[in-house]
Design an enzyme around this catalytic site. Structure first.
Site, mmCIF file in Angstrom:
data_model
loop_
_atom_site.group_PDB
_atom_site.id
_atom_site.type_symbol
_atom_site.label_atom_id
_atom_site.label_comp_id
_atom_site.label_asym_id
_atom_site.label_seq_id
_atom_site.Cartn_x
_atom_site.Cartn_y
_atom_site.Cartn_z
ATOM 1 N N GLY A 50 0.613 -1.559 0.288
ATOM 2 C CA GLY A 50 0.088 0.117 0.014
ATOM 3 C C GLY A 50 0.573 1.204 -0.143
ATOM 4 O O GLY A 50 0.582 2.390 -0.692
ATOM 5 N N ASN A 51 2.108 1.098 0.667
ATOM 6 C CA ASN A 51 3.102 2.194 0.537
ATOM 7 C C ASN A 51 3.782 3.110 -0.939
ATOM 8 O O ASN A 51 3.826 4.084 -1.007
ATOM 9 C CB ASN A 51 3.852 2.045 1.398
ATOM 10 C CG ASN A 51 5.650 1.466 0.612
ATOM 11 O OD1 ASN A 51 4.850 -0.150 0.442
ATOM 12 N ND2 ASN A 51 6.491 1.296 0.103
ATOM 13 N N LYS A 102 3.112 -11.589 4.781
ATOM 14 C CA LYS A 102 3.938 -11.407 4.001
ATOM 15 C C LYS A 102 4.869 -12.344 3.617
ATOM 16 O O LYS A 102 5.562 -13.428 2.675
ATOM 17 C CB LYS A 102 4.736 -10.365 3.766
ATOM 18 C CG LYS A 102 4.213 -8.440 2.859
ATOM 19 C CD LYS A 102 5.329 -7.448 3.541
ATOM 20 C CE LYS A 102 4.183 -6.976 2.906
ATOM 21 N NZ LYS A 102 2.806 -5.685 3.263
ATOM 22 N N LYS A 141 -9.417 -8.204 7.134
ATOM 23 C CA LYS A 141 -8.887 -7.803 6.318
ATOM 24 C C LYS A 141 -9.268 -5.902 6.323
ATOM 25 O O LYS A 141 -10.210 -6.207 6.405
ATOM 26 C CB LYS A 141 -9.336 -8.356 4.434
ATOM 27 C CG LYS A 141 -9.108 -7.038 3.354
ATOM 28 C CD LYS A 141 -6.991 -7.476 3.795
ATOM 29 C CE LYS A 141 -6.306 -6.849 2.500
ATOM 30 N NZ LYS A 141 -4.527 -6.388 2.182
ATOM 31 N N LYS A 191 -3.701 -9.827 -0.671
ATOM 32 C CA LYS A 191 -2.655 -9.232 -1.756
ATOM 33 C C LYS A 191 -2.003 -9.567 -2.338
ATOM 34 O O LYS A 191 -0.698 -10.095 -3.392
ATOM 35 C CB LYS A 191 -2.284 -7.292 -2.112
ATOM 36 C CG LYS A 191 -1.726 -7.213 -3.352
ATOM 37 C CD LYS A 191 -0.149 -7.722 -2.769
ATOM 38 C CE LYS A 191 -0.182 -6.076 -1.509
ATOM 39 N NZ LYS A 191 1.329 -6.312 -1.136
#
Length: 312
Positions: free
Chosen positions: A9-10, A265, A123, A207
């Site tokens: 998102g960054n 992640k 989420k 994602k």
């Protein structure tokens, strides 16, 4: 090498920044330089990205309609996939001086309609709030909320991705030398009905999980999960915190990482590395250095981790 790059998102919005088109474009322009460096090094790319803030914003806008008129999350996911993909596509084309074709593909991802995640929303989507405001909004809109650091956010179901029906299209584009932007926001969540047809559902797929599935299906050589943290840390947040340059699968599985940030992640990195590929986690601007083992954290199969495997 074929590399799947998952932009966190960054890449679009840093915490505290306003969710405006100009801010997102400025951040994507920076991200595009890092992606272009991978292409100039001779690699083929498939790019995925997050959409949590954007899909949450659209959901807030939809709250101005009557409940039966608001668009469901799968439609909002498709809208954000198109919007974010367009910005990435344009900025990457500009960074490459239009030397390589780039295309954005709206991507459906099949989930199990009986996935327990539908009963346990986790989420994060949308902006952050102080707890009192989040609770007020949750009561008014029927949201589920959860703590995100020292703030609170809406949470929605995040079922596990099972299948990417658009794989044939992605492979066709790659065969023609196209840089593909796909599975944005984890893809558009759909379920298969008894007659084989598909139907969108109220969810947002993780994602990183979708990116790992995509990388496995494509038999990619590497999966880069890029964020605003320079590496995975042991004892993160403590005085003894230390960056971890490389992990075997066994070491990676033993780590206890936060479920709302680095945990997904690492799970994605493990799932991909199990097949023999290179998984890397680190800062967006270090993408090429992570691939080469000079930055970030890489997760490798035990035999690969011990031989110091490097990539040009």
């Amino acid at each position: 090498m074929l590399i799947v790059v998952a932009l966190g998102g960054n890449a679009l919005l840093k915490r505290g920044e306003p969710l405006t088109a100009s801010v997102q474009r400025a951040n994507v322009r920076i991200a595009a330089q890092s992606l272009a460096a991978l292409v100039r090094a001779g690699h083929d790319l498939v790019v995925t990205h997050g959409n949590g803030p954007q899909v949450g914003l659209l959901a807030l806008q939809g709250a101005s309609y009557r409940p039966d008129e608001a668009y469901p999350l799968d439609v909002l996911g498709a809208e954000t996939e198109g919007m974010i993909g367009y910005i990435i596509e344009q900025e990457l084309e500009n960074a490459l001086e239009h030397d390589r074709p780039v295309a954005t593909l709206l991507t459906q991802v099949v989930v199990d309609r009986h996935d327990p995640a539908f009963a346990n929303p986790t989420k994060f989507v949308g902006p952050v709030y102080q707890r009192a405001e989040a609770e007020d909004r949750a009561r008014a809109a029927g949201w589920h909320i959860a703590a995100d650091g020292d703030r609170w956010r809406r949470v929605v179901p995040s079922p596990r991705p099972l299948e990417i029906p658009d794989m044939r299209v992605i492979r066709l584009l790659l065969d023609q030398g196209v840089i593909v932007i796909c599975a944005g926001g984890g893809g558009i969540p759909v379920v298969r009905l008894e007659d084989g047809s598909t139907l969108g559902v109220e969810a947002v797929i993780d994602k990183d999980a979708a990116s790992a599935l995509l990388a496995r299906e494509l038999k990619a050589d590497a999966l880069l999960l890029l964020t605003d943290v320079d590496a995975v840390y042991r004892d993160f947040g403590s005085d003894s915190a230390a960056a971890i340059p490389s992990l075997s699968l066994e070491q990676a599985r033993a780590l206890d990482l936060p479920a709302g940030s680095m945990g997904p992640k690492m799970r994605a990195a493990i799932e991909f590395a199990e097949g023999g590929g290179i998984s890397g986690i680190g800062r967006l601007e270090d993408a090429l250095a992570i691939l080469q083992g000079r930055a970030g954290t890489r997760v490798l199969r035990e035999q690969d981790a011990t031989d110091g495997r490097e990539v040009d």
